[in-house]
Design a protein around this motif. Sequence first.
Motif, PDB file in Angstrom:
ATOM      1  N   CYS A  66      -9.309 -17.442  19.192  1.00 29.89           N
ATOM      2  CA  CYS A  66      -8.473 -16.825  18.150  1.00 29.89           C
ATOM      3  C   CYS A  66      -7.128 -16.368  18.728  1.00 29.89           C
ATOM      4  O   CYS A  66      -7.092 -15.640  19.725  1.00 29.89           O
ATOM      5  N   LYS A  68      -5.135 -14.210  17.740  1.00 27.60           N
ATOM      6  CA  LYS A  68      -4.788 -12.787  17.574  1.00 27.60           C
ATOM      7  C   LYS A  68      -5.061 -11.998  18.863  1.00 27.60           C
ATOM      8  O   LYS A  68      -4.538 -10.907  19.057  1.00 27.60           O
ATOM      9  N   ASN A  69      -5.942 -12.554  19.692  1.00 25.51           N
ATOM     10  CA  ASN A  69      -6.152 -12.004  21.039  1.00 25.51           C
ATOM     11  C   ASN A  69      -6.463 -10.512  21.124  1.00 25.51           C
ATOM     12  O   ASN A  69      -5.865  -9.794  21.938  1.00 25.51           O
ATOM     13  N   CYS A  70      -7.368 -10.042  20.319  1.00 22.10           N
ATOM     14  CA  CYS A  70      -7.826  -8.653  20.469  1.00 22.10           C
ATOM     15  C   CYS A  70      -8.576  -8.582  21.809  1.00 22.10           C
ATOM     16  O   CYS A  70      -9.470  -9.404  22.059  1.00 22.10           O
ATOM     17  N   PHE A  72     -10.798  -6.850  23.037  1.00 26.48           N
ATOM     18  CA  PHE A  72     -12.226  -6.497  23.085  1.00 26.48           C
ATOM     19  C   PHE A  72     -13.118  -7.592  22.506  1.00 26.48           C
ATOM     20  O   PHE A  72     -14.316  -7.409  22.360  1.00 26.48           O
ATOM     21  N   CYS A  73     -12.528  -8.746  22.137  1.00 24.59           N
ATOM     22  CA  CYS A  73     -13.278  -9.736  21.363  1.00 24.59           C
ATOM     23  C   CYS A  73     -13.507 -11.014  22.170  1.00 24.59           C
ATOM     24  O   CYS A  73     -12.572 -11.539  22.786  1.00 24.59           O
ATOM     25  N   PHE A  75     -13.942 -13.866  21.017  1.00 25.46           N
ATOM     26  CA  PHE A  75     -13.250 -15.015  20.413  1.00 25.46           C
ATOM     27  C   PHE A  75     -11.771 -15.076  20.814  1.00 25.46           C
ATOM     28  O   PHE A  75     -11.113 -16.088  20.572  1.00 25.46           O
ATOM     29  N   ALA A  76     -11.245 -13.978  21.352  1.00 25.39           N
ATOM     30  CA  ALA A  76      -9.819 -13.974  21.719  1.00 25.39           C
ATOM     31  C   ALA A  76      -9.548 -15.141  22.662  1.00 25.39           C
ATOM     32  O   ALA A  76     -10.266 -15.325  23.652  1.00 25.39           O
ATOM     33  N   THR A 113     -13.875 -15.765  12.077  1.00 24.20           N
ATOM     34  CA  THR A 113     -12.718 -15.329  12.872  1.00 24.20           C
ATOM     35  C   THR A 113     -11.524 -15.198  11.927  1.00 24.20           C
ATOM     36  O   THR A 113     -11.515 -15.754  10.824  1.00 24.20           O
ATOM     37  N   ALA A 114     -10.493 -14.491  12.397  1.00 24.46           N
ATOM     38  CA  ALA A 114      -9.371 -14.152  11.512  1.00 24.46           C
ATOM     39  C   ALA A 114      -8.611 -15.383  11.013  1.00 24.46           C
ATOM     40  O   ALA A 114      -8.012 -15.341   9.938  1.00 24.46           O
ATOM     41  N   ARG A 166      -9.311  -0.429  14.145  1.00 27.01           N
ATOM     42  CA  ARG A 166     -10.071  -0.230  15.362  1.00 27.01           C
ATOM     43  C   ARG A 166      -9.351   0.660  16.385  1.00 27.01           C
ATOM     44  O   ARG A 166      -8.139   0.820  16.327  1.00 27.01           O
ATOM     45  N   LEU A 175      -2.719  -6.831  15.996  1.00 29.52           N
ATOM     46  CA  LEU A 175      -2.706  -6.589  14.554  1.00 29.52           C
ATOM     47  C   LEU A 175      -2.040  -5.239  14.292  1.00 29.52           C
ATOM     48  O   LEU A 175      -2.250  -4.276  15.033  1.00 29.52           O
TER      49      LEU A 175
HETATM   50  S1  SF4 Z   1     -11.633 -12.886  15.696  1.00 28.55           S
HETATM   51 FE1  SF4 Z   1     -10.884 -10.940  14.893  1.00 28.55          FE
HETATM   52  S2  SF4 Z   1     -11.365  -9.416  16.509  1.00 28.55           S
HETATM   53 FE2  SF4 Z   1     -11.524 -11.482  17.451  1.00 28.55          FE
HETATM   54  S3  SF4 Z   1      -9.501 -11.879  18.368  1.00 28.55           S
HETATM   55 FE3  SF4 Z   1      -9.469 -12.761  16.324  1.00 28.55          FE
HETATM   56  S4  SF4 Z   1      -8.642 -11.120  15.001  1.00 28.55           S
HETATM   57 FE4  SF4 Z   1      -9.264 -10.182  16.925  1.00 28.55          FE
END
Ligand code: SF4
Length: 353
Positions: A66, A68-70, A72-73, A75-76, A113-114, A166, A175
């Motif tokens: 993803c 968005k690269n959070c 803590f995730c 999927f980032a 995912t976002a 969060r 975000l």
């Molecule tokens: S899936 Fe959601 S929490 Fe994970 S990186 Fe993407 S936006 Fe962030």
Amino acid sequence: MDINDLIKKSMGDEDLNSEEIAELFKVPLFSDEAALIQVASYRKSKIASENLAEVHAQIGLNIAPCPKNCLFCAFAASSGVFKEKSELPLSEVIERAKGFEADGANAVFLMSTADYPFTKFLETGLEVRKALRTETKLVANVGDFTLEEAKRIKAAGFCGVYHALRLGEGRDSRLRPEKRLETFSNAREAGLLLGTCLEPVGNEHTIDELVEKTIITREARPVFSGAARRIPIPNTKLSEYGLVSEARMAHILAVVRLALGYNIPGNCTHEPNVIGAAAGANLFWAEVGSNPRDTKKETKEARGMSVGDCRRLLEEAEWKVLSGPSVFYSEDGKKNADSDSSVICESALSHTQ
Ligand code: SF4
């Protein structure tokens, strides 16, 4: 400040202010006062939910690096955990949703995912909705959405959403906090019930940030809040802070419970554990498919628990688990979230005397 006075104030359904919530967070673990906080939280959760805990069940539809690269995730894209895209076929999503329904989950969540195509998410939701019993609650856990999109989520048969501003939003994620808050109000305006939580809690978070985000969950007027810890993703910056213990999480979720009124019936924690349930958590999640806290593609083979596991853990803490569709995500839950809770307050006061 006297901790007993703060507990009494909370049990009398008066909102605690930020200094008072901070005092509760500061109480040392395993002190007499910490024990009082957790007992009061357990009691308050029992009153707010009429003695019934719930188990919700989430299906992670897809995996994708993803953008968005959070931090803590899993999927980032920056975490490097998942390099390829993958998703569950629709037939399997339906089968899993029906499996959760048969296992007695009180609500079924679909998560993506976002950057998952919104229309595809809605199409999947519609098909799952058709396959489930009419009374089964379907909840969406997706990225930020506009009011128009919120209305489409509702029209697809979802009764509510999970969404959170969060810890570290805008710092550990890309975000914008304002956007997260806009999504709260879009959901509300479209008639979608909101579940939220203080998450993902890490050892580095200051009391000020815990307090700020706790109050945000209260002001969102959700059907549940609570507290969940961050699961370290290997070889990432935030993993250096380690994992908050379940004992500390029990204290944190108890303070969140006391900071929120009886009009919010649910208090979740993740991942499910007995100490948390004994400290006032009355909502756990079972999980299958993808999971932002797991480095395995299929979480039921790793971190994800089953509906039965969650129920057993709640029962170990002397909770009775609701049988049937979620009350949290129902008109009753909504009524509670909208009420001034004066009636519940009277009942609570009688429990504290
Ligand atoms: S899936 Fe959601 S929490 Fe994970 S990186 Fe993407 S936006 Fe962030």
